[in-house]
Design an enzyme around this catalytic site. Structure first.
Site, PDB file in Angstrom:
ATOM      1  N   HIS A  54       0.843  -1.192   0.000  1.00 19.40           N
ATOM      2  CA  HIS A  54       0.000   0.000   0.000  1.00 19.40           C
ATOM      3  C   HIS A  54       0.880   1.244   0.000  1.00 19.40           C
ATOM      4  O   HIS A  54       1.926   1.269   0.661  1.00 19.40           O
ATOM      5  CB  HIS A  54      -0.919   0.018   1.226  1.00 19.40           C
ATOM      6  CG  HIS A  54      -2.057   0.991   1.121  1.00 19.40           C
ATOM      7  ND1 HIS A  54      -1.907   2.339   1.392  1.00 19.40           N
ATOM      8  CD2 HIS A  54      -3.352   0.817   0.754  1.00 19.40           C
ATOM      9  CE1 HIS A  54      -3.070   2.941   1.212  1.00 19.40           C
ATOM     10  NE2 HIS A  54      -3.955   2.048   0.829  1.00 19.40           N
TER      11      HIS A  54
ATOM     12  N   ASP B 109      -7.907  -3.913  -0.664  1.00 18.67           N
ATOM     13  CA  ASP B 109      -8.474  -4.005  -2.014  1.00 18.67           C
ATOM     14  C   ASP B 109      -8.447  -5.441  -2.533  1.00 18.67           C
ATOM     15  O   ASP B 109      -9.358  -5.871  -3.241  1.00 18.67           O
ATOM     16  CB  ASP B 109      -7.704  -3.083  -2.968  1.00 18.67           C
ATOM     17  CG  ASP B 109      -7.780  -1.623  -2.556  1.00 18.67           C
ATOM     18  OD1 ASP B 109      -8.903  -1.140  -2.362  1.00 18.67           O
ATOM     19  OD2 ASP B 109      -6.735  -0.979  -2.414  1.00 18.67           O
TER      20      ASP B 109
END
Length: 428
Positions: A306, A363
């Site tokens: 991330h 995600d």
């Protein structure tokens, strides 16, 4: 504590002292607002080192893997709260009492329907229009239907607009899906939870009864919670930027949706599913793992690591547990889900991924859950926008509630031509 100052040496043996502001957590910031009086501005492409506002809503420490909403850890909120509980917290700053919660839920449920003419509005779109295009257009058009809550200077109008957006976004999002699939719109059911109602509007059909699966319902609620707000990201900054001009709330949220639609922002879980489709089967995973490790290969594993969280994504742990619960409950037979689970196993065991902290992020897991539930990839970012709406509204309201807020006006470093004389067309 004594006032801290940063001294900046300027060309020409000049200098200026700039105040250093301290927040309740995180980095100190240097207040450069007076720098312009000396004829200088800062240059910070993408505003990566600039605090654009003062906010008390969300705090992120990417190095430590911390995400707090109004001081509460996201791990606790995702497990012990529900989405509307979190909505109240984001909007009002404190967790609601039982009475406040009941009143809030009741108010949201009484605003879930949209004006009937909005159904006709959808008919202006092509059937193959991207759901995000429709969501952006319809959300912006709400200002033409709800003109009694457009005075941004009236706190009551701001509150009404907030309720309407939180309440109606699931209805509009589901209408985008139904229109794309050619099915009739399904009206909201106020006897269901926020997440359950959304699932009903997505998957119910008039010819048979629809029953909400409680495991799927809880998973959907957690997806909403984990995407509700994420500090000053691109879309939230867009909403604040638009709102600083006094634009109406529906236009501001439509601007946020447009920003979220960008593949570098809201399209991460969609990109993750596209990657799984590219891999195709479990036996091809070693080939793509080798490509991911090759510095000269442009291929990237989507859904791992991330930009903000350098250690781990605190939302991913909850989403991982939820993902496995859903897959176990639904017993979905899908080769792409098999690919996803094998990729997860490798990422959690392979030294290359561990050393680089390339763990599966929120995600990755939310994309798998939505795939298993039956939500098409084109709707993934729509659900992201639905979840994030309350965060956008909270930031919009916070900005307008702050005294002395100004219209945003970033500066630039001009590198174009300097003044030159115009040349008549016949002499060029």
């Amino acid at each position: 504590m004594a006032d801290l100052k940063a001294k900046l040496e300027l060309p020409g043996n000049d200098s200026i002292e700039l105040p250093v502001k301290q927040g309740s957590a995180g980095f100190d910031v240097i207040d450069i607002s007076k720098l312009g009086s000396k004829g200088y501005f800062t240059f910070d492409p993408g505003f990566l080192a600039t605090a654009s506002c003062e906010s008390a809503i969300t705090y992120i420490d990417g190095d430590q893997g911390i995400l707090l909403h109004r001081g509460y850890p996201i791990e606790q909120l995702a497990v012990d709260s529900d989405y509307l509980d979190l909505c109240y917290l984001l909007l009002y700053g404190e967790l609601p009492t039982k009475e406040q919660y009941a009143e809030f839920v009741h108010t949201v449920k009484t605003h879930t329907m949209v004006h009937e003419q909005i159904a006709f509005f959808f008919r202006g779109f092509r059937r193959d229009a991207h759901p995000m295009a429709m969501l952006c257009g319809v959300t912006g058009a709400l200002s033409a239907f709800y003109q009694d809550s457009l005075d941004v200077n009236d706190p009551r109008h701001r509150e009404i607009a907030a309720y309407r957006l939180v309440s109606k976004m699931p209805t509009i999002a589901a209408m985008c899906y139904k229109y794309s699939s050619g099915q009739p719109f399904v009206y909201p059911r106020n006897d269901l939870s926020y997440a359950g109602n959304f699932l009903s509007m997505m998957f119910a059909v008039p010819c048979e009864e629809y029953k909400v699966n409680p495991i799927v319902e809880r998973a959907m609620d957690r997806i909403f919670i984990l995407h509700a707000d994420h500090e000053q990201n691109a879309s939230t900054s867009t909403v604040r930027l638009a709102g600083s001009s006094g634009a109406n709330p529906f236009a501001c949220i439509a601007a946020g949706i447009a920003s979220l639609w960008g593949p570098a922002h809201g399209g991460a879980n969609e990109a993750c599913l596209q990657m799984l489709e590219e891999i195709g089967s479990v036996d091809r995973i070693p080939e793509f793992i080798a490509r991911a490790k090759d510095k000269n290969d442009p291929f990237r594993l989507m859904g791992f690591g991330h930009r903000v969280y350098k250690n781990f994504d605190p939302r991913a742990k909850v989403m991982r547990e939820t993902c496995h619960e859903v897959l176990k409950e639904l017993k979905v037979q899908d080769p792409l889900l098999d690919v996803a689970m094998e990729l997860e196993r490798i990422a959690l065991e392979d030294e290359y991924f561990i050393s680089k902290k390339l763990y599966p992020n929120v995600d990755f897991y939310s994309g798998i859950i939505m795939k298993a539930i039956g939500i098409p990839t084109s709707m993934f970012t729509v659900l992201f926008a639905l979840s994030r709406t309350v965060g956008w509204i909270a930031h919009w309201k916070e900005m307008l509630d702050q005294p002395g807020h100004k219209i945003s006006r970033p500066r630039q470093l001009y590198t174009g031509e300097t003044a030159r004389d115009f040349v008549d067309l016949d002499k060029r």
